[in-house]
Design a protein around this motif. Structure first.
Motif, PDB file in Angstrom:
ATOM      1  N   UNK A  41       6.345   4.649  -1.132  1.00  9.55           N
ATOM      2  CA  UNK A  41       6.445   3.196  -1.282  1.00  9.55           C
ATOM      3  C   UNK A  41       5.474   2.497  -0.324  1.00  9.55           C
ATOM      4  N   UNK A  42       5.423   2.958   0.949  1.00  2.86           N
ATOM      5  CA  UNK A  42       4.505   2.350   1.921  1.00  2.86           C
ATOM      6  C   UNK A  42       3.052   2.515   1.480  1.00  2.86           C
ATOM      7  N   UNK A  43       2.732   3.675   0.880  1.00  5.91           N
ATOM      8  CA  UNK A  43       1.367   3.890   0.383  1.00  5.91           C
ATOM      9  C   UNK A  43       1.022   2.900  -0.730  1.00  5.91           C
ATOM     10  N   UNK A  44       1.979   2.673  -1.647  1.00  7.63           N
ATOM     11  CA  UNK A  44       1.738   1.704  -2.737  1.00  7.63           C
ATOM     12  C   UNK A  44       1.586   0.287  -2.182  1.00  7.63           C
ATOM     13  N   UNK A  45       2.451  -0.063  -1.222  1.00  7.91           N
ATOM     14  CA  UNK A  45       2.364  -1.394  -0.598  1.00  7.91           C
ATOM     15  C   UNK A  45       1.023  -1.577   0.110  1.00  7.91           C
ATOM     16  N   UNK A  46       0.564  -0.528   0.789  1.00  6.26           N
ATOM     17  CA  UNK A  46      -0.710  -0.590   1.499  1.00  6.26           C
ATOM     18  C   UNK A  46      -1.854  -0.851   0.519  1.00  6.26           C
ATOM     19  N   UNK A  47      -1.825  -0.130  -0.587  1.00  8.31           N
ATOM     20  CA  UNK A  47      -2.871  -0.290  -1.596  1.00  8.31           C
ATOM     21  C   UNK A  47      -2.909  -1.736  -2.111  1.00  8.31           C
ATOM     22  N   UNK A  48      -1.745  -2.299  -2.424  1.00  7.81           N
ATOM     23  CA  UNK A  48      -1.733  -3.671  -2.951  1.00  7.81           C
ATOM     24  C   UNK A  48      -2.087  -4.686  -1.865  1.00  7.81           C
ATOM     25  N   UNK A  53      -0.556  -7.423   6.951  1.00 11.85           N
ATOM     26  CA  UNK A  53       0.335  -6.472   6.289  1.00 11.85           C
ATOM     27  C   UNK A  53      -0.305  -5.077   6.258  1.00 11.85           C
ATOM     28  N   UNK A  54      -1.614  -5.017   6.033  1.00  9.90           N
ATOM     29  CA  UNK A  54      -2.341  -3.740   6.043  1.00  9.90           C
ATOM     30  C   UNK A  54      -2.158  -3.063   7.401  1.00  9.90           C
ATOM     31  N   UNK A  55      -2.339  -3.828   8.486  1.00 12.31           N
ATOM     32  CA  UNK A  55      -2.213  -3.269   9.841  1.00 12.31           C
ATOM     33  C   UNK A  55      -0.797  -2.733  10.075  1.00 12.31           C
ATOM     34  N   UNK A  56       0.206  -3.488   9.620  1.00  9.30           N
ATOM     35  CA  UNK A  56       1.596  -3.068   9.792  1.00  9.30           C
ATOM     36  C   UNK A  56       1.853  -1.754   9.041  1.00  9.30           C
ATOM     37  N   UNK A  57       1.419  -1.693   7.773  1.00  5.42           N
ATOM     38  CA  UNK A  57       1.678  -0.511   6.947  1.00  5.42           C
ATOM     39  C   UNK A  57       0.932   0.715   7.470  1.00  5.42           C
ATOM     40  N   UNK A  78      -0.142  12.718   0.871  1.00  4.94           N
ATOM     41  CA  UNK A  78      -1.365  12.520   1.655  1.00  4.94           C
ATOM     42  C   UNK A  78      -1.707  11.049   1.824  1.00  4.94           C
ATOM     43  N   UNK A  79      -1.967  10.692   3.083  1.00  6.08           N
ATOM     44  CA  UNK A  79      -2.480   9.364   3.417  1.00  6.08           C
ATOM     45  C   UNK A  79      -3.767   9.572   4.207  1.00  6.08           C
ATOM     46  N   UNK A  80      -4.844   9.011   3.707  1.00  4.70           N
ATOM     47  CA  UNK A  80      -6.120   9.108   4.404  1.00  4.70           C
ATOM     48  C   UNK A  80      -6.194   7.990   5.433  1.00  4.70           C
ATOM     49  N   UNK A  81      -6.071   8.356   6.701  1.00  6.59           N
ATOM     50  CA  UNK A  81      -6.143   7.375   7.778  1.00  6.59           C
ATOM     51  C   UNK A  81      -7.552   6.780   7.802  1.00  6.59           C
ATOM     52  N   UNK A  82      -7.641   5.435   7.878  1.00  5.09           N
ATOM     53  CA  UNK A  82      -8.985   4.838   7.890  1.00  5.09           C
ATOM     54  C   UNK A  82      -9.735   5.210   9.149  1.00  5.09           C
ATOM     55  N   UNK A  83     -11.048   5.420   9.012  1.00  2.00           N
ATOM     56  CA  UNK A  83     -11.880   5.757  10.169  1.00  2.00           C
ATOM     57  C   UNK A  83     -12.364   4.469  10.816  1.00  2.00           C
ATOM     58  N   UNK A  84     -12.179   4.387  12.115  1.00  3.85           N
ATOM     59  CA  UNK A  84     -12.663   3.210  12.861  1.00  3.85           C
ATOM     60  C   UNK A  84     -14.122   3.419  13.199  1.00  3.85           C
TER      61      UNK A  84
END
Length: 194
Positions: free
Chosen positions: A150-157, A166-170, A187-193
């Motif tokens: 669910x968190x992955x779907x919320x992040x995508x939207x 909201x992106x930062x929170x998720x 699998x969640x691909x953590x964003x690269x800084x």
């Protein structure tokens, strides 16, 4: 008349139907009182006990099903000693999550990937080697898998909508899953800084 027999009588009269606890409880309490004149104590525990014996399939929390075909073969769901050995050998006698094994003094378990109480079979493909800690975590955290998805779907939207707060929170929530090694197969691909 045994209380477990009465519960099974109800399920057998309603095969292949997902039934929530209250419907079963109402019927068995009333029927037990009529037949014996006594009060049926804790029918919920009886339902759980029948599930643990492999006679009922747990569909979701508080919902069970009796499948005559499934219950005819309750013992087929455990790994044979030979199959356990094969799974351990395939996985190099190490936990597939953390890599620890007997040489690190870790107790190893052969685990059903799809749990047997959800119909998971005792096959080579459905078996995996887990250390005692990760087996315990899997049993107790498998319900968190739905949350992670669910968190992955919320992040995508939220990303599509450009809602950065909201992106930062998720992302922070998902990083907690990663930090604790929970539901790593989702699998969640953590964003690269940069």
């Amino acid at each position: 008349m045994g209380q477990l027999d009465l519960i099974m009588e109800f399920f057998k009269a309603n095969p292949n139907r997902d039934i929530a606890h209250p419907e079963v409880v109402d019927w068995v309490v009333k029927e037990y009182k009529e037949r014996t004149g006594k009060v049926f104590r804790d029918p919920d525990r009886g339902i759980r006990s029948l599930h643990q014996q492999g006679k009922l399939i747990k569909v979701s929390k508080g919902v069970y099903r009796y499948d005559p075909n499934f219950t005819l073969h309750p013992n087929l769901e455990d790994f044979t000693p030979a199959l356990k050995k094969q799974i351990l050998e395939r996985d190099g006698y190490a936990c597939v999550i953390c890599g620890a094994g007997e040489k690190e003094g870790v107790e190893l378990h052969v685990d059903h990937i799809k749990p047997k109480d959800l119909g998971g079979k005792a096959t080579l493909e459905n078996g995996q080697t887990l250390c005692a800690r990760h087996n315990f975590l899997k049993k107790n955290f498998n319900q968190t898998e739905t949350g992670k998805k669910m968190f992955l779907r919320l992040l995508e939207s939220a990303q599509e909508a450009g809602e950065m707060e909201l992106v930062a929170f998720l992302e922070e929530v998902l990083s907690v899953y990663e930090k604790h090694g929970i539901n790593g197969h989702v699998v969640w691909q953590k964003p690269h800084k940069d």
